[in-house]
Design a protein around this motif. Structure first.
Motif, PDB file in Angstrom:
ATOM      1  N   ALA A 173       1.075  -1.108   0.304  1.00  0.00           N
ATOM      2  CA  ALA A 173       0.130  -0.034   0.184  1.00  0.00           C
ATOM      3  C   ALA A 173       0.571   1.618  -0.014  1.00  0.00           C
ATOM      4  CB  ALA A 173      -0.855  -0.341   1.618  1.00  0.00           C
ATOM      5  N   ILE A 174       0.304   2.551  -0.829  1.00  0.00           N
ATOM      6  CA  ILE A 174       1.017   3.909  -0.753  1.00  0.00           C
ATOM      7  C   ILE A 174       0.507   4.710  -0.843  1.00  0.00           C
ATOM      8  CG2 ILE A 174       2.578   4.984  -2.215  1.00  0.00           C
ATOM      9  CD1 ILE A 174       3.797   2.822  -3.345  1.00  0.00           C
ATOM     10  N   ARG A 184      -7.378  -1.090   8.061  1.00  0.00           N
ATOM     11  CA  ARG A 184      -8.858  -1.609   9.198  1.00  0.00           C
ATOM     12  C   ARG A 184      -8.510  -3.548   8.524  1.00  0.00           C
ATOM     13  NH1 ARG A 184     -11.001   0.309   5.158  1.00  0.00           N
ATOM     14  NH2 ARG A 184     -11.894  -1.505   3.868  1.00  0.00           N
ATOM     15  N   LEU A 185      -7.895  -3.819   8.111  1.00  0.00           N
ATOM     16  CA  LEU A 185      -8.079  -5.514   7.625  1.00  0.00           C
ATOM     17  C   LEU A 185      -6.546  -6.418   7.481  1.00  0.00           C
ATOM     18  CD1 LEU A 185     -10.422  -4.868   4.853  1.00  0.00           C
ATOM     19  CD2 LEU A 185     -11.184  -5.244   7.025  1.00  0.00           C
ATOM     20  N   ALA A 186      -5.738  -5.658   7.405  1.00  0.00           N
ATOM     21  CA  ALA A 186      -4.525  -6.099   6.439  1.00  0.00           C
ATOM     22  C   ALA A 186      -3.804  -6.844   8.176  1.00  0.00           C
ATOM     23  CB  ALA A 186      -2.879  -5.655   6.129  1.00  0.00           C
ATOM     24  N   ASP A 187      -3.129  -7.790   8.004  1.00  0.00           N
ATOM     25  CA  ASP A 187      -1.774  -8.647   9.274  1.00  0.00           C
ATOM     26  C   ASP A 187      -0.327  -7.931   8.795  1.00  0.00           C
ATOM     27  OD1 ASP A 187      -3.846 -10.409  10.558  1.00  0.00           O
ATOM     28  OD2 ASP A 187      -4.117 -11.832   7.854  1.00  0.00           O
ATOM     29  N   GLY A 188      -0.161  -6.869   7.447  1.00  0.00           N
ATOM     30  CA  GLY A 188       0.725  -6.747   7.763  1.00  0.00           C
ATOM     31  C   GLY A 188       0.941  -5.907   6.679  1.00  0.00           C
ATOM     32  N   TRP A 189       2.184  -4.682   6.182  1.00  0.00           N
ATOM     33  CA  TRP A 189       2.740  -4.109   5.500  1.00  0.00           C
ATOM     34  C   TRP A 189       3.333  -3.735   4.572  1.00  0.00           C
ATOM     35  CZ3 TRP A 189       4.261   1.500   6.678  1.00  0.00           C
ATOM     36  CH2 TRP A 189       4.709   2.897   5.477  1.00  0.00           C
ATOM     37  N   LEU A 190       3.248  -4.364   3.078  1.00  0.00           N
ATOM     38  CA  LEU A 190       4.930  -4.287   2.611  1.00  0.00           C
ATOM     39  C   LEU A 190       5.294  -2.984   1.226  1.00  0.00           C
ATOM     40  CD1 LEU A 190       4.411  -8.240   1.736  1.00  0.00           C
ATOM     41  CD2 LEU A 190       6.421  -6.952   2.350  1.00  0.00           C
ATOM     42  N   PRO A 191       5.351  -1.569   1.921  1.00  0.00           N
ATOM     43  CA  PRO A 191       5.904  -1.018   1.362  1.00  0.00           C
ATOM     44  C   PRO A 191       7.858  -1.214   0.720  1.00  0.00           C
ATOM     45  CG  PRO A 191       7.019  -0.212   3.507  1.00  0.00           C
ATOM     46  CD  PRO A 191       6.161  -1.787   3.250  1.00  0.00           C
ATOM     47  N   SER A 192       8.287  -0.443  -0.410  1.00  0.00           N
ATOM     48  CA  SER A 192       9.786  -0.678  -1.201  1.00  0.00           C
ATOM     49  C   SER A 192       9.920   0.772  -0.960  1.00  0.00           C
ATOM     50  CB  SER A 192       9.680  -1.522  -2.792  1.00  0.00           C
ATOM     51  OG  SER A 192       8.442  -2.052  -2.527  1.00  0.00           O
ATOM     52  N   TYR A 226      10.150  -3.892   5.202  1.00  0.00           N
ATOM     53  CA  TYR A 226      10.769  -2.781   4.139  1.00  0.00           C
ATOM     54  C   TYR A 226      11.536  -3.178   2.865  1.00  0.00           C
ATOM     55  CZ  TYR A 226      11.496   2.434   3.488  1.00  0.00           C
ATOM     56  OH  TYR A 226      11.659   3.211   2.935  1.00  0.00           O
ATOM     57  N   ASN A 227      11.003  -3.586   1.429  1.00  0.00           N
ATOM     58  CA  ASN A 227      11.284  -3.766   0.671  1.00  0.00           C
ATOM     59  C   ASN A 227      12.448  -3.011   0.454  1.00  0.00           C
ATOM     60  OD1 ASN A 227       9.998  -6.280  -0.124  1.00  0.00           O
ATOM     61  ND2 ASN A 227       8.609  -4.795  -1.358  1.00  0.00           N
ATOM     62  N   VAL A 228      13.789  -3.330   1.115  1.00  0.00           N
ATOM     63  CA  VAL A 228      14.672  -2.283   0.754  1.00  0.00           C
ATOM     64  C   VAL A 228      16.813  -3.113  -0.037  1.00  0.00           C
ATOM     65  CG1 VAL A 228      14.774  -1.668   3.184  1.00  0.00           C
ATOM     66  CG2 VAL A 228      17.210  -3.222   2.550  1.00  0.00           C
ATOM     67  N   GLY A 229      16.642  -1.798  -1.738  1.00  0.00           N
ATOM     68  CA  GLY A 229      17.490  -2.144  -2.820  1.00  0.00           C
ATOM     69  C   GLY A 229      18.817  -0.898  -1.687  1.00  0.00           C
ATOM     70  N   GLY A 230      19.959  -1.758  -2.224  1.00  0.00           N
ATOM     71  CA  GLY A 230      21.156  -1.135  -2.120  1.00  0.00           C
ATOM     72  C   GLY A 230      22.211  -2.086  -2.155  1.00  0.00           C
ATOM     73  N   GLU A 231      23.516  -2.420  -1.759  1.00  0.00           N
ATOM     74  CA  GLU A 231      24.679  -2.682  -2.156  1.00  0.00           C
ATOM     75  C   GLU A 231      25.827  -2.738  -0.237  1.00  0.00           C
ATOM     76  OE1 GLU A 231      28.800  -3.510  -5.277  1.00  0.00           O
ATOM     77  OE2 GLU A 231      27.307  -2.006  -4.858  1.00  0.00           O
ATOM     78  N   ILE A 232      25.951  -3.972  -0.304  1.00  0.00           N
ATOM     79  CA  ILE A 232      26.955  -4.176   1.248  1.00  0.00           C
ATOM     80  C   ILE A 232      28.115  -4.099   0.868  1.00  0.00           C
ATOM     81  CG2 ILE A 232      27.483  -5.580   3.060  1.00  0.00           C
ATOM     82  CD1 ILE A 232      24.437  -7.016   2.511  1.00  0.00           C
ATOM     83  N   ALA A 233      28.885  -2.746   1.088  1.00  0.00           N
ATOM     84  CA  ALA A 233      30.189  -2.729  -0.293  1.00  0.00           C
ATOM     85  C   ALA A 233      31.630  -2.285   0.881  1.00  0.00           C
ATOM     86  CB  ALA A 233      30.889  -1.570  -1.489  1.00  0.00           C
ATOM     87  N   ASP A 234      32.166  -2.665   1.071  1.00  0.00           N
ATOM     88  CA  ASP A 234      33.531  -1.900   1.901  1.00  0.00           C
ATOM     89  C   ASP A 234      33.914  -0.800   1.467  1.00  0.00           C
ATOM     90  OD1 ASP A 234      33.237  -4.848   3.685  1.00  0.00           O
ATOM     91  OD2 ASP A 234      34.709  -5.521   2.521  1.00  0.00           O
ATOM     92  N   GLY A 235      34.197   0.359   2.736  1.00  0.00           N
ATOM     93  CA  GLY A 235      34.982   1.435   1.738  1.00  0.00           C
ATOM     94  C   GLY A 235      34.156   2.288   2.853  1.00  0.00           C
ATOM     95  N   PRO A 236      34.384   3.770   1.993  1.00  0.00           N
ATOM     96  CA  PRO A 236      33.127   4.334   2.715  1.00  0.00           C
ATOM     97  C   PRO A 236      31.596   4.591   2.530  1.00  0.00           C
ATOM     98  CG  PRO A 236      34.035   5.433   0.718  1.00  0.00           C
ATOM     99  CD  PRO A 236      35.028   4.191   0.912  1.00  0.00           C
ATOM    100  N   VAL A 237      30.848   5.371   2.936  1.00  0.00           N
ATOM    101  CA  VAL A 237      29.350   4.501   2.557  1.00  0.00           C
ATOM    102  C   VAL A 237      29.174   5.832   1.429  1.00  0.00           C
ATOM    103  CG1 VAL A 237      27.049   5.778   3.876  1.00  0.00           C
ATOM    104  CG2 VAL A 237      28.464   4.775   5.168  1.00  0.00           C
ATOM    105  N   ARG A 238      28.399   5.065   0.744  1.00  0.00           N
ATOM    106  CA  ARG A 238      28.314   5.922  -0.409  1.00  0.00           C
ATOM    107  C   ARG A 238      26.882   6.567  -1.097  1.00  0.00           C
ATOM    108  NH1 ARG A 238      28.870   2.419  -4.777  1.00  0.00           N
ATOM    109  NH2 ARG A 238      29.191   1.032  -3.353  1.00  0.00           N
TER     110      ARG A 238
END
Length: 293
Positions: A173-174, A184-192, A226-238
């Motif tokens: 739901a958005i 009102r009716l659901a057991d869970g919420w799945l945003p991305s 929460y559906n979360v997109g990204g990359e695990i990468a060593d070094g600085p936060v990008r």
């Protein structure tokens, strides 16, 4: 008494690309070996590149022992609710209670129409989803189901088999009306995160919580994953979810503490996918669980 939130669900958000089927098997195997909890799989039947999501989930359930699965989220206009309820219960029985039902009101209406599905206005799609939820829940609990609505009618069909556990209905739901339906009716919420950035979450959860309270429900009983997109990468936060494991742990833990999320499905967006999943399972998920505890 308020509901105590359980241990967070940590898992994967997968795309059912037919050409990548062998790699999907490797990804799910890495999640199973790594102790992850939940796999969500997109459902876009009109996408020629995609496998059927329910067929894929059935295969993956048969190849795993612990992981739970759900469509993230099922395209309701192309999946009639009475049959959807039977498919969900069957998968749950065959897997020993490892299936949850993610539901969406519909999107990409040109593709839906091309497959013979209905084209609905936003208001109609929300009303149809509410009717479908009523039919699905009745099919899981009653001996005979009758329902006469504006979008769906069933006339005394005998459902079965009953699910192996109490299947949750989780909504993608958005918009405000969908958020209120979730409360009102659901057991869970799945945003991305690609559609719902963290800054938008507080207003949306307020809609869900207020609707739950008006319906006499405890808002804390509604799971938020929460559906979360990204990359695990060593070094600085990008970027928000582009950086080393400790950055991921800090960010996801903050999403849990500050935004109220009960779980996260990781969608790798760079690097070797199996390696990304292995790192998420070994270096991120345990620390997020520990922080929540």
């Amino acid at each position: 008494m308020a509901t105590t939130r359980p241990t967070p669900d940590l898992g994967l958000f997968l795309t059912p690309e037919a050409a990548s089927y062998p790699d999907l098997l490797r990804q799910v195997d890495a999640a199973e070996r790594g102790g992850l909890d939940l796999i969500g799989i997109q459902d876009h039947p009109y996408q020629a590149r995609f496998l059927d999501t329910f067929a894929l989930i059935a295969t993956l359930l048969a190849k795993t022992e612990r992981l739970r699965f759900l469509p993230d989220v099922a395209s309701l206009p192309l999946r009639p609710p009475a049959l959807l309820a039977k498919q969900a219960a069957s998968l749950d029985v065959m897997s020993g209670g490892r299936f949850e039902l993610g539901l969406g009101a519909g999107a990409f209406w040109e593709g839906v129409a091309a497959m013979g599905g209905p084209v609905r206005t936003p208001g109609e799609s929300v009303d149809a989803l509410a009717e479908a939820i009523a039919i699905v829940r009745a099919a899981w609990s009653e001996r005979s189901v009758r329902f006469h609505g504006d979008h769906y009618t069933v006339d005394g069909f005998r459902p079965g088999p009953p699910p192996a556990h109490e299947i949750g209905i989780w909504i993608g739901a958005i918009k405000p009306r969908m958020l209120r339906l979730t409360g009102r009716l659901a057991d869970g919420w799945l945003p991305s995160s690609s559609y719902v950035p963290p800054s938008a979450v507080p207003a949306m959860t307020s809609e869900i919580d207020a609707a739950a309270e008006r319906a006499g429900r405890d808002p804390a009983a509604i799971r938020r994953v929460y559906n979360v997109g990204g990359e695990i990468a060593d070094g600085p936060v990008r970027g928000l979810l582009q950086g080393p494991p400790e950055h991921w742990v800090q960010t996801l833990s903050a999403f849990g503490a500050d935004l109220g999320f009960d779980g996260f499905l990781f969608w790798p967006s760079g690097g070797d996918t199996v390696e990304q999943i292995e790192r998420f399972a070994a270096e991120v998920a345990p620390a997020v669980r520990a922080a929540a505890a």
